[in-house]
Design a protein around this motif. Structure first.
Motif, PDB file in Angstrom:
ATOM      1  N   HIS A   1       0.828  -1.206   0.000  1.00 26.24           N
ATOM      2  CA  HIS A   1       0.000   0.000   0.000  1.00 26.24           C
ATOM      3  C   HIS A   1       0.863   1.257   0.000  1.00 26.24           C
ATOM      4  O   HIS A   1       2.078   1.192   0.182  1.00 26.24           O
ATOM      5  CB  HIS A   1      -0.927   0.022   1.218  1.00 26.24           C
ATOM      6  N   ILE A   2       0.197   2.352  -0.205  1.00 32.48           N
ATOM      7  CA  ILE A   2       0.818   3.670  -0.108  1.00 32.48           C
ATOM      8  C   ILE A   2       0.164   4.376   1.063  1.00 32.48           C
ATOM      9  O   ILE A   2      -1.065   4.353   1.195  1.00 32.48           O
ATOM     10  CB  ILE A   2       0.582   4.487  -1.393  1.00 32.48           C
ATOM     11  N   CYS A   3       0.968   5.011   1.907  1.00 32.31           N
ATOM     12  CA  CYS A   3       0.417   5.817   2.995  1.00 32.31           C
ATOM     13  C   CYS A   3       0.758   7.285   2.745  1.00 32.31           C
ATOM     14  O   CYS A   3       1.923   7.642   2.560  1.00 32.31           O
ATOM     15  CB  CYS A   3       0.958   5.378   4.344  1.00 32.31           C
ATOM     16  N   HIS A   4      -0.265   8.114   2.733  1.00 27.98           N
ATOM     17  CA  HIS A   4      -0.112   9.541   2.489  1.00 27.98           C
ATOM     18  C   HIS A   4      -0.113  10.358   3.773  1.00 27.98           C
ATOM     19  O   HIS A   4      -0.025  11.580   3.712  1.00 27.98           O
ATOM     20  CB  HIS A   4      -1.286  10.058   1.633  1.00 27.98           C
ATOM     21  N   CYS A   5      -0.241   9.717   4.952  1.00 25.87           N
ATOM     22  CA  CYS A   5      -0.363  10.486   6.191  1.00 25.87           C
ATOM     23  C   CYS A   5       0.850  11.394   6.377  1.00 25.87           C
ATOM     24  O   CYS A   5       1.932  11.138   5.854  1.00 25.87           O
ATOM     25  CB  CYS A   5      -0.567   9.577   7.402  1.00 25.87           C
ATOM     26  N   ARG A   6       0.667  12.456   7.114  1.00 26.47           N
ATOM     27  CA  ARG A   6       1.729  13.449   7.274  1.00 26.47           C
ATOM     28  C   ARG A   6       2.964  12.855   7.938  1.00 26.47           C
ATOM     29  O   ARG A   6       4.094  13.217   7.608  1.00 26.47           O
ATOM     30  CB  ARG A   6       1.204  14.655   8.070  1.00 26.47           C
TER      31      ARG A   6
ATOM     32  N   PHE B   1      -3.709   4.645   2.110  1.00 23.91           N
ATOM     33  CA  PHE B   1      -4.144   5.059   3.439  1.00 23.91           C
ATOM     34  C   PHE B   1      -3.718   6.507   3.672  1.00 23.91           C
ATOM     35  O   PHE B   1      -2.890   7.041   2.956  1.00 23.91           O
ATOM     36  CB  PHE B   1      -3.528   4.161   4.519  1.00 23.91           C
ATOM     37  N   GLY B   2      -4.277   7.122   4.708  1.00 21.03           N
ATOM     38  CA  GLY B   2      -3.919   8.488   5.049  1.00 21.03           C
ATOM     39  C   GLY B   2      -4.273   9.480   3.958  1.00 21.03           C
ATOM     40  O   GLY B   2      -3.607  10.497   3.796  1.00 21.03           O
ATOM     41  N   THR B   3      -5.321   9.188   3.229  1.00 17.54           N
ATOM     42  CA  THR B   3      -5.662  10.003   2.058  1.00 17.54           C
ATOM     43  C   THR B   3      -6.095  11.431   2.419  1.00 17.54           C
ATOM     44  O   THR B   3      -6.147  12.285   1.544  1.00 17.54           O
ATOM     45  CB  THR B   3      -6.741   9.325   1.199  1.00 17.54           C
TER      46      THR B   3
END
Length: 164
Positions: A28-33, A111-113
């Motif tokens: 997955h890719i996590c975009h959270c800060r 995640f963390g979109t």
């Protein structure tokens, strides 16, 4: 039945190498800060590796405790992010960019979109150039980089002289 697939990876300088005996899960890719800051990028691509199947084969991973339940593993020589470790979990999440063959593990989720860059949808339409074809560097500069490249190759090596 346990898979016999073996995945290898490591940092940019070659001081840390690892292997995973078995399939990686939940790519997955996590975009959270927090992942943005840890990667120094807009997102962090990750996949799961069971703790007992993950082995450091060269060097040692350094750790930063980014929150009480999470620590992040990296190379203390070159800074390459290697692992996201949710301490209560039965697995590590390895960074997909640190794999020797990152193209073989495509993310299946995001995640963390809430922190995703609003212009991501436009990336596919941007003008694209292969390395060295954008006019930013001349042939002499590209040759100097190639001749002095200290990046570890994308495979295990018996010995590797880590440069300062």
């Amino acid at each position: 039945m346990m898979s016999t697939k073996k995945t290898t990876g490591g940092c940019q300088c070659g001081a840390v190498r690892y292997s995973v005996d078995g399939e990686l899960s939940d790519p997955h890719i996590c975009h959270c800060r927090m992942c943005q800051k840890a990667a120094g990028n807009y997102f962090m691509p990750l996949a799961g590796a069971k703790r007992e199947q993950f082995h450091v084969t060269r060097g040692a991973i350094s750790w930063f405790r980014s929150s009480e339940p999470v620590r992040r593993g990296f190379c203390n020589r070159c800074g390459t992010p290697l692992i996201f470790d949710a301490l209560a979990s039965d697995h590590y999440s390895v960074t997909l960019g640190s794999l020797d063959q990152p193209d073989l593990v495509a993310p299946l989720q995001q995640f963390g979109t809430e922190a995703q860059m609003p212009w991501f949808k436009d990336l596919a339409g941007l003008e694209a150039h292969e390395t060295g074809t954008d006019g930013e560097m001349d042939d002499a500069e590209l040759s100097a980089i190639a001749a002095s490249n200290r990046q570890h190759p994308d495979h295990d090596t018996e010995n590797w002289d880590v440069q300062p």
